[in-house]
Structures are given as C-alpha cells and as structure tokens.
Design a protein around this motif. Structure first.
Motif, PDB file in Angstrom:
ATOM      1  N   GLY A 258       0.743  -1.104  -0.018  1.00 15.73           N
ATOM      2  CA  GLY A 258       0.062  -0.037  -0.075  1.00 15.73           C
ATOM      3  C   GLY A 258       0.772   1.141  -0.154  1.00 15.73           C
ATOM      4  O   GLY A 258       0.704   2.254  -0.557  1.00 15.73           O
ATOM      5  N   MET A 259       1.876   1.190   0.938  1.00 16.52           N
ATOM      6  CA  MET A 259       3.020   2.474   0.753  1.00 16.52           C
ATOM      7  C   MET A 259       3.404   2.414  -0.560  1.00 16.52           C
ATOM      8  O   MET A 259       3.678   3.650  -1.036  1.00 16.52           O
ATOM      9  CB  MET A 259       3.887   2.287   1.775  1.00 16.52           C
ATOM     10  N   GLY A 260       3.843   1.516  -1.140  1.00 16.33           N
ATOM     11  CA  GLY A 260       4.463   1.534  -2.500  1.00 16.33           C
ATOM     12  C   GLY A 260       3.586   2.285  -3.419  1.00 16.33           C
ATOM     13  O   GLY A 260       3.940   3.067  -4.038  1.00 16.33           O
ATOM     14  N   GLN A 261       2.354   1.742  -3.488  1.00 17.64           N
ATOM     15  CA  GLN A 261       1.407   2.501  -4.295  1.00 17.64           C
ATOM     16  C   GLN A 261       1.370   3.888  -4.034  1.00 17.64           C
ATOM     17  O   GLN A 261       1.603   4.715  -5.096  1.00 17.64           O
ATOM     18  CB  GLN A 261      -0.036   1.744  -4.007  1.00 17.64           C
ATOM     19  N   PHE A 262       1.077   4.492  -3.146  1.00 17.15           N
ATOM     20  CA  PHE A 262       0.934   5.620  -2.609  1.00 17.15           C
ATOM     21  C   PHE A 262       2.368   6.612  -2.831  1.00 17.15           C
ATOM     22  O   PHE A 262       2.339   7.572  -3.313  1.00 17.15           O
ATOM     23  CB  PHE A 262       0.172   6.118  -1.408  1.00 17.15           C
ATOM     24  N   LEU A 263       3.380   5.811  -2.470  1.00 18.47           N
ATOM     25  CA  LEU A 263       4.661   6.389  -2.576  1.00 18.47           C
ATOM     26  C   LEU A 263       5.100   6.687  -3.966  1.00 18.47           C
ATOM     27  O   LEU A 263       5.657   7.750  -4.236  1.00 18.47           O
ATOM     28  CB  LEU A 263       5.911   5.670  -1.709  1.00 18.47           C
ATOM     29  N   ILE A 264       4.984   5.827  -5.068  1.00 18.93           N
ATOM     30  CA  ILE A 264       5.253   5.682  -6.213  1.00 18.93           C
ATOM     31  C   ILE A 264       4.297   6.964  -6.727  1.00 18.93           C
ATOM     32  O   ILE A 264       5.050   7.694  -7.535  1.00 18.93           O
ATOM     33  CB  ILE A 264       5.094   4.567  -6.849  1.00 18.93           C
ATOM     34  N   ASP A 265       3.300   7.037  -6.411  1.00 16.16           N
ATOM     35  CA  ASP A 265       2.354   8.040  -7.062  1.00 16.16           C
ATOM     36  C   ASP A 265       2.817   9.360  -6.495  1.00 16.16           C
ATOM     37  O   ASP A 265       2.802  10.203  -7.125  1.00 16.16           O
ATOM     38  CB  ASP A 265       0.819   7.562  -6.712  1.00 16.16           C
ATOM     39  N   SER A 266       3.119   9.284  -5.234  1.00 19.73           N
ATOM     40  CA  SER A 266       3.573  10.712  -4.493  1.00 19.73           C
ATOM     41  C   SER A 266       5.073  10.915  -5.219  1.00 19.73           C
ATOM     42  O   SER A 266       5.131  12.090  -5.531  1.00 19.73           O
ATOM     43  CB  SER A 266       3.872  10.399  -3.011  1.00 19.73           C
ATOM     44  N   VAL A 267       5.836  10.101  -5.460  1.00 18.76           N
ATOM     45  CA  VAL A 267       7.145  10.450  -6.056  1.00 18.76           C
ATOM     46  C   VAL A 267       7.029  11.173  -7.477  1.00 18.76           C
ATOM     47  O   VAL A 267       7.728  12.075  -7.804  1.00 18.76           O
ATOM     48  CB  VAL A 267       8.073   9.231  -6.274  1.00 18.76           C
ATOM     49  N   SER A 268       6.190  10.289  -7.958  1.00 16.05           N
ATOM     50  CA  SER A 268       5.528  11.046  -9.398  1.00 16.05           C
ATOM     51  C   SER A 268       5.034  12.420  -9.372  1.00 16.05           C
ATOM     52  O   SER A 268       5.322  13.231 -10.010  1.00 16.05           O
ATOM     53  CB  SER A 268       4.374  10.051 -10.205  1.00 16.05           C
ATOM     54  N   TRP A 269       4.095  12.649  -8.195  1.00 13.17           N
ATOM     55  CA  TRP A 269       3.454  14.116  -8.397  1.00 13.17           C
ATOM     56  C   TRP A 269       4.569  14.873  -7.881  1.00 13.17           C
ATOM     57  O   TRP A 269       4.513  16.032  -8.353  1.00 13.17           O
ATOM     58  CB  TRP A 269       2.597  13.787  -7.214  1.00 13.17           C
ATOM     59  N   VAL A 270       5.461  14.319  -6.833  1.00 16.77           N
ATOM     60  CA  VAL A 270       6.606  15.179  -6.443  1.00 16.77           C
ATOM     61  C   VAL A 270       7.521  15.772  -7.551  1.00 16.77           C
ATOM     62  O   VAL A 270       7.766  16.993  -7.605  1.00 16.77           O
ATOM     63  CB  VAL A 270       7.570  14.623  -5.387  1.00 16.77           C
ATOM     64  N   ALA A 271       7.658  14.868  -8.526  1.00 12.93           N
ATOM     65  CA  ALA A 271       8.621  15.168  -9.737  1.00 12.93           C
ATOM     66  C   ALA A 271       7.988  16.066 -10.573  1.00 12.93           C
ATOM     67  O   ALA A 271       8.391  16.958 -11.078  1.00 12.93           O
ATOM     68  CB  ALA A 271       8.792  13.769 -10.566  1.00 12.93           C
ATOM     69  N   LEU A 272       6.325  15.966 -10.799  1.00 12.47           N
ATOM     70  CA  LEU A 272       5.763  16.696 -11.595  1.00 12.47           C
ATOM     71  C   LEU A 272       5.599  18.229 -10.911  1.00 12.47           C
ATOM     72  O   LEU A 272       5.809  18.948 -11.704  1.00 12.47           O
ATOM     73  CB  LEU A 272       4.302  16.228 -11.872  1.00 12.47           C
TER      74      LEU A 272
END
Length: 459
Positions: A258-272
């Motif tokens: 679950g963390m991986g899901q949101f974390l990857i989504d978050s990393v993507s959002w942070v990068a954007l």
C-alpha cells in the motif's frame, strides 16, 4: 425503500455484507464513503480558497509542502490498506475479537512511524522546501507553515488508518463522521485563524496549518471514542491492548504494498510539481489550484471505489469468491457513470471554476488548462480506482504497487519531462502526461485483475 437505505447508511445500521444484496451493499457502503470524501474535497477547496487570498507565494508554499507531506499520506495510506484488508477479512470470518486486536496493532505501528516523521519534518522544514525548488521568499514565508503541518502528521496518520479499519468493518458511517468533524472544524477555523477576527489579525498562512491540525486531532479523538466504547462490532477493549508481533508483521507486509502504491504515486507527483516549479510561482499556483478542484470529484469517486475493497475483503473471508468479483464489476459501472457525468462540467466551465479561486489571469489560465486536459482521462480513472481498491481489499497490495512503478514512475515522469522541456510544451505537457498515463494505468490494472491472483490471497 431508498430513503430508508440512505438513512441506514448515514446512521450506521450494521449489516452483513456477505449476504446482503450487492446493489444494496454497494449503496449502503458507498453513501457514507462518498459523503466522507466530499467533505475531504470541500476541505481541499475551502483551504486553497482562503490561502489564495494571501497571494501566489502562499499557494506555492501549500503546494510544495503537500508535495513533501504526501509521503506521510503514503505511509498512512499503506497502513489503512492493511487495516481494510485485515479487518474486512476478519469480519467475513466473523472473528470480531481478532479484528479489535488487529486494530490496536495498527494504531501502535502508525503512532511510532508518525513520531519519527514529525520530528524530522519540524527540523528540516525549510530545507525540504528548498529541495522542492521553492524561491527563497517562499521558504521565508512558508517554513513555519511546513513545521506545523509536519508536527501534526500523527493526526493525519491515525485518521487514515482508523478510518481504514472502520471501512473494513463495514462501519463507513464512523469514518464519514470523523472526517466531517475534522474537516468541518478546519473549514470554520480557517478564515478565523488566517485573517483574524475583530482587532486580532490572525496568524496568516500559519493559521491554515493550525486549523487543519486541530480539526484532524478532534477527528481522531472521535474515532478513538467509538473504538473503545464497546457499542460496535469493531471495538478495542482492555483485552485487545497487547502487542501481537505476528499481526504487526502481517500489517507491515500488507502496508509495504500500500505504501509502495501511494509512495510511487507521490514520487511521481513530487517530480511533476518540481518540474512545474521551473516555470515560476504563477504556473505552480495554477497547477495547485487545478488539482484542488479536480480532487472535488476524484475523492468522491475514490469513496465509491472503497465499497469494492470492503465487499471483496469480507466476501473472500466468507468464501464467496464469485460474489466478490461481481461486486467489483458493479461498483466499476457506477463509478464510470459518475466520472463521465462530471467530465462535461469541467470541459464546459474550466475557466469559471479556476477564476473562482484566483483573479490573477496567468494563474487562472494555467489552472483552467489543467482542468480540461486531465479530465479527458476521467472515465478510465474511474475503472482504475475500483480495480486498485479491489486488489487492496483482497490483500493483494503489491500488484497495484508494481503497476504504479511501471506506469507512473517509469512512464509518466519521463513523458512529462519530454513534453514539458525538449518539446517545449511546459506545463501543458505535464497535464497531457497525467491524463494519458493514468488512463493507461487503468488498462494495465484490468489485465492483472482478470488474471485472478487476488482471489487466492491469504490475509
């Protein structure tokens, strides 16, 4: 009949979701979940509405801070997914006391993790804003705001994970009420603490952080009261207050996906967000406003999707595999209808919606462009949300995590960079990448859902 169901859903009449009609079950679960997420949406809208009156630096500060604090959300989301999977499975098996013990383990894990995040965030708040590309004026005006938000992350964490437990137990009305208390208080306190009242000038941007932290803390107190008053099937009593390492290991295992899901989504959002910062504070402010408006419909859709997680978990626990799958397809159909209906609103009224939050033409135009481009993928988003929640409810949290890595990290971020910089499309390129990749994400999720591994998960 319909009004009685709505009344039961809101007041919290406890149901057996392993035998109730699927249409009725989705309805009863979805109503409080949607209302819960609508309040979260309203909070996001109201918060940025008041903050925007402080200027583009204040909005940029909120956007950058959220891009960092979102890692706390990632952990809270991961543990809440573990909560939903564990509690729904125990409820399907009618093991209610075990569900209470598991809930205590969830609170222990979330509390310890949030303590470390709070201390680190408080100490390094200014450095984190600089790391995100904030202009020095934004760092100076926003460091205290970031510190307060980080210090209050325990409330964020517990609100997430306890609501995950409530939803897994089919007690979505308690999750709804806790969020209404939390965000309702924030909405009331926001203008008072930001702008003051009478001769008092208020705290400015810091007031927004104080209002949010106080409101969420009150929501957590409400949750704890209902866990410990012994009036519901999900309860944490004195006999449940002991550490159970086997359950903690299971929570960690489920949470990692679950963390991986949101974390990857978050990393993507942070990068954007970091890419957008290259185009100035106005572009970043427009980007932040666009996402706050989009959240107004994404969160209710996510709430509707949550019905699938509870129904999958409880029905798998009861050995009703076919019924669990039927619940997913039916929920997906309803979600597509909802998201399709709001797509036209954003396409027609993007300028008006953006203009409601800012009178700065450049900021308004960026926000409006973000709205109409991203909603082009809304119908696909609807399907992807339900399938992701179905995986999580089954305890298969790792499959969505791997999908996020492949699509959001390895595809979305490079595509956004390519369109924004080499292709010279700037923030429009970022918006296009978001719409395309989240649509593709839904198709990949559909492929893995049909393979059926989720049906065999042991929780």
């Amino acid at each position: 009949m319909t009004w009685q169901l709505i009344k039961d859903a809101i007041l919290g009449k406890e149901q057996d979701f392993t035998s109730l009609s699927l249409k009725t079950a989705i309805f009863v679960l979805a109503i409080p979940m949607i209302l819960e997420m609508m309040m979260e949406s309203a909070f996001a809208i109201v918060d940025i509405f008041f903050v925007a009156k402080l200027g583009e630096y204040a909005v940029a500060t909120v956007g950058l801070t959220e891009a960092v604090i979102v890692f706390t959300y990632a952990i809270g989301f991961g543990i809440s997914m573990a909560a939903t999977a564990l509690i729904s499975r125990r409820f399907g098996e009618k093991e209610y006391d075990e569900a209470g013990t598991a809930t205590f383990q969830l609170i222990v894990v979330g509390g310890i993790v949030s303590l470390f995040i709070g201390v680190g965030g408080w100490v390094f708040a200014a450095d984190l804003l600089r790391l995100m590309g904030a202009e020095e004026s934004v760092v100076v005006s926003g460091a205290n705001y970031a510190k307060i938000v980080f210090a209050g992350n325990t409330a964020i964490m517990l609100l997430f994970l306890i609501n995950g437990a409530f939803r897994g137990a089919g007690q979505a009305h308690l999750a709804m009420r806790s969020l209404w208390i939390a965000n309702g208080l924030n909405i009331i306190l926001d203008p008072i603490l930001i702008f003051g009242i009478g001769s008092w000038d208020g705290y400015g941007l810091d007031g927004a952080a104080i209002a949010t932290t106080f409101g969420r803390s009150m929501g957590v107190l409400y949750q704890v009261y209902h866990l410990m008053n012994g009036k519901h099937k999900l309860k944490v009593l004195r006999r449940n207050l002991h550490v159970k390492w086997e359950t903690i290991r299971k929570i960690i295992d489920l949470s990692l996906g679950g963390m991986g899901q949101f974390l990857i989504d978050s990393v993507s959002w942070v990068a954007l967000t970091r890419m957008n910062a290259e185009f100035g504070s106005a572009a970043l402010a427009g980007y932040t406003i666009a996402f706050r408006v989009l959240i107004f419909t994404i969160l209710p859709a996510w709430g509707l999707s949550g019905a699938a997680a509870t129904l999958v978990g409880q029905n798998l626990g009861a050995g009703e595999v076919d019924r669990a799958e039927k619940a997913v397809w039916l929920t997906a159909r309803y979600n597509v209808i909802f998201m399709a209906s709001v797509t036209g609103i954003y396409l027609l009224f993007n300028q008006q919606l953006a203009g409601f939050f800012t009178e700065i033409p450049e900021v308004r135009d960026v926000a409006a462009q973000g709205l109409w481009v991203i909603v082009l993928g809304y119908v696909f988003f609807a399907i992807g949300m339900v399938l992701t929640q179905a995986f999580n409810g089954a305890g298969d949290t790792k499959t969505p995590a791997w999908i996020n890595i492949g699509v959001l990290l390895c595809m979305e971020v490079p595509l956004a960079y390519f369109l924004a910089f080499p292709m010279g499309m700037e923030y429009l390129g970022i918006f296009i990448a978001i719409a395309f990749c989240h649509s593709f994400h839904a198709l990949v999720s559909l492929y893995f859902f049909r393979k059926g591994k989720w049906k065999t998960m042991k929780v």
